[in-house]
Design a protein around this motif. Sequence first.
Motif, PDB file in Angstrom:
ATOM      1  N   LEU A  29     -70.566  38.022  -2.746  1.00 24.90           N
ATOM      2  CA  LEU A  29     -69.054  37.778  -2.715  1.00 24.90           C
ATOM      3  C   LEU A  29     -68.346  38.997  -2.459  1.00 24.90           C
ATOM      4  O   LEU A  29     -67.281  39.238  -1.982  1.00 24.90           O
ATOM      5  CB  LEU A  29     -68.868  36.894  -3.742  1.00 24.90           C
ATOM      6  N   ARG A  30     -68.947  39.947  -3.346  1.00 28.37           N
ATOM      7  CA  ARG A  30     -68.423  41.361  -3.085  1.00 28.37           C
ATOM      8  C   ARG A  30     -68.080  42.002  -1.729  1.00 28.37           C
ATOM      9  O   ARG A  30     -67.345  42.631  -1.395  1.00 28.37           O
ATOM     10  CB  ARG A  30     -68.696  42.291  -4.288  1.00 28.37           C
ATOM     11  N   PHE A  31     -69.507  41.724  -1.084  1.00 23.28           N
ATOM     12  CA  PHE A  31     -69.513  42.170   0.088  1.00 23.28           C
ATOM     13  C   PHE A  31     -68.682  41.661   1.268  1.00 23.28           C
ATOM     14  O   PHE A  31     -68.247  42.262   2.012  1.00 23.28           O
ATOM     15  CB  PHE A  31     -71.015  42.142   0.629  1.00 23.28           C
ATOM     16  N   ILE A  32     -68.333  40.251   0.732  1.00 23.22           N
ATOM     17  CA  ILE A  32     -67.700  39.517   1.773  1.00 23.22           C
ATOM     18  C   ILE A  32     -66.171  40.105   1.465  1.00 23.22           C
ATOM     19  O   ILE A  32     -65.384  40.252   2.477  1.00 23.22           O
ATOM     20  CB  ILE A  32     -67.586  38.173   1.387  1.00 23.22           C
ATOM     21  N   GLU A  33     -65.869  40.387   0.263  1.00 27.87           N
ATOM     22  CA  GLU A  33     -64.364  40.826   0.168  1.00 27.87           C
ATOM     23  C   GLU A  33     -64.326  42.277   0.532  1.00 27.87           C
ATOM     24  O   GLU A  33     -63.043  42.330   0.790  1.00 27.87           O
ATOM     25  CB  GLU A  33     -64.193  40.896  -1.307  1.00 27.87           C
ATOM     26  N   LEU A  36     -67.971  43.682   4.400  1.00 29.10           N
ATOM     27  CA  LEU A  36     -69.268  43.795   4.766  1.00 29.10           C
ATOM     28  C   LEU A  36     -70.109  43.090   5.357  1.00 29.10           C
ATOM     29  O   LEU A  36     -71.032  43.137   6.127  1.00 29.10           O
ATOM     30  CB  LEU A  36     -70.054  44.728   3.756  1.00 29.10           C
ATOM     31  N   LEU A  37     -69.675  41.754   4.938  1.00 23.19           N
ATOM     32  CA  LEU A  37     -70.355  40.625   5.623  1.00 23.19           C
ATOM     33  C   LEU A  37     -69.251  39.497   5.941  1.00 23.19           C
ATOM     34  O   LEU A  37     -68.252  39.530   5.466  1.00 23.19           O
ATOM     35  CB  LEU A  37     -71.172  39.990   4.369  1.00 23.19           C
ATOM     36  N   ASP A  38     -69.583  38.813   7.022  1.00 18.83           N
ATOM     37  CA  ASP A  38     -68.480  38.077   7.672  1.00 18.83           C
ATOM     38  C   ASP A  38     -68.890  36.701   7.152  1.00 18.83           C
ATOM     39  O   ASP A  38     -70.065  36.207   7.214  1.00 18.83           O
ATOM     40  CB  ASP A  38     -68.437  38.127   9.200  1.00 18.83           C
ATOM     41  N   ALA A  39     -68.134  35.784   6.754  1.00 27.22           N
ATOM     42  CA  ALA A  39     -68.127  34.521   6.062  1.00 27.22           C
ATOM     43  C   ALA A  39     -67.012  33.747   6.565  1.00 27.22           C
ATOM     44  O   ALA A  39     -65.741  34.004   6.791  1.00 27.22           O
ATOM     45  CB  ALA A  39     -68.204  34.548   4.659  1.00 27.22           C
ATOM     46  N   GLU A  40     -67.455  32.558   6.814  1.00 26.24           N
ATOM     47  CA  GLU A  40     -66.153  31.320   7.234  1.00 26.24           C
ATOM     48  C   GLU A  40     -66.212  30.304   6.135  1.00 26.24           C
ATOM     49  O   GLU A  40     -67.232  30.022   5.497  1.00 26.24           O
ATOM     50  CB  GLU A  40     -66.660  30.579   8.323  1.00 26.24           C
ATOM     51  N   ARG A  41     -65.168  29.790   5.861  1.00 20.73           N
ATOM     52  CA  ARG A  41     -64.931  28.702   4.841  1.00 20.73           C
ATOM     53  C   ARG A  41     -65.002  27.260   5.697  1.00 20.73           C
ATOM     54  O   ARG A  41     -64.304  27.275   6.474  1.00 20.73           O
ATOM     55  CB  ARG A  41     -63.503  28.796   4.086  1.00 20.73           C
ATOM     56  N   ASP A  42     -65.589  26.587   5.115  1.00 27.73           N
ATOM     57  CA  ASP A  42     -65.410  25.144   5.700  1.00 27.73           C
ATOM     58  C   ASP A  42     -64.253  24.334   4.930  1.00 27.73           C
ATOM     59  O   ASP A  42     -63.445  24.854   4.372  1.00 27.73           O
ATOM     60  CB  ASP A  42     -66.777  24.232   5.746  1.00 27.73           C
ATOM     61  N   SER A  43     -64.160  23.017   5.448  1.00 27.95           N
ATOM     62  CA  SER A  43     -62.949  22.287   5.239  1.00 27.95           C
ATOM     63  C   SER A  43     -62.828  22.201   3.428  1.00 27.95           C
ATOM     64  O   SER A  43     -62.071  21.845   2.990  1.00 27.95           O
ATOM     65  CB  SER A  43     -62.880  20.916   5.827  1.00 27.95           C
TER      66      SER A  43
END
Length: 95
Positions: A29-33, A36-43
Amino acid sequence: MMVYPLALPARLSVGRLAQQTGVHPQLLLRFIELGLLDAERDSSGRLWLAPNAAVTVARVQRLHLGLSLNYSAIGLVLDLLDRIDELERRDRSWT
């Protein structure tokens, strides 16, 4: 769910990526913040990552452990490495 080597899931949850990489979900989660990592949120607000995110986590860990870089600096290093790769690909296409 059984995962076969030739049939990778279209996306990974943070928990699944943590299992694959051995990295704590909070660190992911820190990497996402940090970007460093790309993430998408669903509905429903759940985070999903690309199947190749494990490769990025391995690169981040290698830079962190091998060069003692902090995670903020790793973002810059990854951007520079990606830019070098792009320039090398362009150079090869000219020849």
